[in-house]
Design an enzyme around this catalytic site. Structure first.
Site, PDB file in Angstrom:
ATOM      1  NE  ARG A  42      -1.858   3.856   4.431  1.00 48.48           N
ATOM      2  CZ  ARG A  42      -0.434   3.474   4.539  1.00 48.48           C
ATOM      3  NH1 ARG A  42       0.347   4.109   4.370  1.00 48.48           N
ATOM      4  NH2 ARG A  42      -0.605   2.909   3.377  1.00 48.48           N
ATOM      5  CG  HIS A  80      -1.359  -1.985   1.725  1.00 47.65           C
ATOM      6  ND1 HIS A  80      -2.546  -1.192   0.858  1.00 47.65           N
ATOM      7  CD2 HIS A  80      -0.320  -1.175   1.229  1.00 47.65           C
ATOM      8  CE1 HIS A  80      -1.582   0.058   0.371  1.00 47.65           C
ATOM      9  NE2 HIS A  80      -0.170  -0.213   0.580  1.00 47.65           N
ATOM     10  CD  GLN A 135       1.801  -1.966  -2.782  1.00 51.98           C
ATOM     11  OE1 GLN A 135       1.956  -0.511  -1.802  1.00 51.98           O
ATOM     12  NE2 GLN A 135       3.258  -2.373  -3.537  1.00 51.98           N
ATOM     13  CG  ASP A 157       5.402  -5.101   4.014  1.00 52.30           C
ATOM     14  OD1 ASP A 157       5.953  -4.132   4.050  1.00 52.30           O
ATOM     15  OD2 ASP A 157       4.094  -5.246   4.171  1.00 52.30           O
ATOM     16  CB  CYS A 168       4.858  -2.894  -0.889  1.00 52.86           C
ATOM     17  SG  CYS A 168       5.527  -3.295   1.415  1.00 52.86           S
ATOM     18  NE  ARG A 174      -0.208   2.081  -3.922  1.00 56.62           N
ATOM     19  CZ  ARG A 174       0.438   2.031  -2.592  1.00 56.62           C
ATOM     20  NH1 ARG A 174       0.714   1.325  -2.161  1.00 56.62           N
ATOM     21  NH2 ARG A 174      -0.930   2.956  -1.651  1.00 56.62           N
TER      22      ARG A 174
HETATM   23  N1   CP Z   1       3.338   0.391  -0.097  1.00 59.92           N
HETATM   24  C1   CP Z   1       3.169   1.749   0.766  1.00 59.92           C
HETATM   25  O1   CP Z   1       1.506   1.908   0.966  1.00 59.92           O
HETATM   26  O2   CP Z   1       3.198   3.156   1.262  1.00 59.92           O
HETATM   27  P1   CP Z   1       3.530   4.105   2.072  1.00 59.92           P
HETATM   28  O3   CP Z   1       3.197   3.538   3.732  1.00 59.92           O
HETATM   29  O4   CP Z   1       4.583   5.103   2.336  1.00 59.92           O
HETATM   30  O5   CP Z   1       2.270   4.807   1.517  1.00 59.92           O
HETATM   31  N1  NVA Z   2       3.132  -4.267   5.842  1.00 60.09           N
HETATM   32  C1  NVA Z   2       3.203  -2.474   6.575  1.00 60.09           C
HETATM   33  C2  NVA Z   2       2.851  -2.298   4.912  1.00 60.09           C
HETATM   34  C3  NVA Z   2       3.252  -0.522   4.441  1.00 60.09           C
HETATM   35  C4  NVA Z   2       3.270  -0.024   3.009  1.00 60.09           C
HETATM   36  C5  NVA Z   2       2.599  -1.932   7.269  1.00 60.09           C
HETATM   37  O1  NVA Z   2       1.712  -2.692   7.852  1.00 60.09           O
HETATM   38  O2  NVA Z   2       3.095  -1.310   7.742  1.00 60.09           O
END
Ligand code: CP
Ligand code: NVA
Length: 328
Positions: free
Chosen positions: A123, A150, A153, A246, A286, A314
């Protein structure tokens, strides 16, 4: 009636040629057939609750390194639990542990991890970090969220849409209201490749990146998906079966939170907006959610079950992806 383990093994083996040892960095790189394979295996794993029998899948415990530059609840937990269910092992590496690109170059991190683990998930702030990890690692790399996309997701989102609304094809109608961000990018590509119609609405200046729009429109030419982009939330939501939103300020954009709150206010998913959707439309998110910002508390409460089905999915989709990538 439980699906015999042998049939599941066959499902994984049949798909091995499509996913085996591949990266999952962007859905742009994957076919509709590959996306459907993840959803199909995830549905089977979910329906037959096979984690207790899953030791029959792996002949030795596979390992997954999890590099996180940002916070996470769902992604971290669902990957760790997936590896536990599969009798493998996950190694969580926080930003302080690794200092990706600061303490050590991305290339050296990729080379080191490739000597110890079977796969890496990362990430990252900049998408180029995950593409660079994939370029230097000799083991598969999974994008656990970047500023651009993502993808994992989207697997859970598509499975949830299928479970609640039916077969994924031209008869489905998803609306996305909010920021043209990483989550929308993955949804645009996933929907376009499976033929799912998607209408997105966002404020001017917060549109999805041109490369994702172009790739989605290109994929839609062969699947017949209708992709509509506008600045009008009511138009996007009109007769939609599912309405997705989101956060307005993603991780890394916290300093823009107040400015964005004012700009995005007309894009809140609330009961007035959902009144434009099809009867019994579902709301999707999400997570993490910010009540009374992108989604009203009322909608969040009313659609709690669906939204947490999405979170649960997930686990099933990532378990399926790991089995398909790492094989048996
Ligand atoms: N939706 C999602 O990726 O959640 P987290 O940021 O908690 O991993
Ligand atoms: N768009 C959000 C998604 C979190 C799962 C972010 O990148 O923070």
């Amino acid at each position: 009636m439980p699906l015999p383990v042998e049939q599941l093994r066959e499902l994984i083996t049949t798909d091995v040629s499509r996913w085996r040892k591949q990266n999952c960095v962007s859905l742009m790189d994957h076919s509709a057939q590959q996306i459907r394979a993840v959803l199909e295996l995830a549905s089977e794993l979910k329906a037959h609750d096979l984690q207790r029998k899953s030791s029959v899948f792996w002949d030795y415990p596979r390992t997954l390194a999890m590099l996180f530059q940002k916070s996470s609840l769902r992604t971290r937990v669902s990957f760790e639990v997936s590896m536990a269910h599969l009798r493998g092992h996950a190694v969580y590496l926080s930003p302080d542990d690794v200092g990706l690109g600061i303490r050590e170059s991305v290339a050296d991190v990729a080379h080191g991890l490739s000597r110890w683990v079977d796969a890496i998930t990362a990430r990252v702030y900049h998408h180029s970090m995950v593409t660079s990890l994939a370029a230097h690692a000799s083991v598969p790399v999974i994008n656990a969220l970047s500023d651009q996309e993502h993808p994992i997701q989207a697997f859970a989102d598509l499975l949830t849409l299928q479970e609640h609304c039916g077969r994924l094809g031209n008869e489905r109608h998803l609306a996305y209201v909010g920021d043209g961000n990483n989550v929308l990018h993955a949804l645009l590509i996933g929907c376009a490749k499976l033929g799912v119609n998607i209408r997105a609405a966002y404020p001017k200046g917060y549109e999805p990146a041109a490369e994702y729009v172009e790739a989605a429109l290109q994929a839609a030419q062969s699947t017949g998906a209708h992709i509509t982009l506008s600045n009008d939330p009511a138009e996007a939501v009109h007769q939609a079966e599912a309405v997705y939103t989101d956060v307005w300020a993603s991780m890394g954009q916290e300093h823009e939170k107040e400015e964005r709150a004012a700009i995005f206010a007309p894009y809140q998913v609330n009961s007035a907006l959902l009144a434009h959707a099809a009867p019994n439309a579902i709301a999707m998110h999400c997570l993490p959610a910010h009540r009374e910002e992108e989604i009203s508390s009322e909608v969040m409460t009313l659609h709690n079950t669906t939204i947490f089905d999405q979170a649960e999915n997930r686990l099933h989709t990532q378990k399926a992806l790991l089995l398909l990538i790492l094989g048996l």
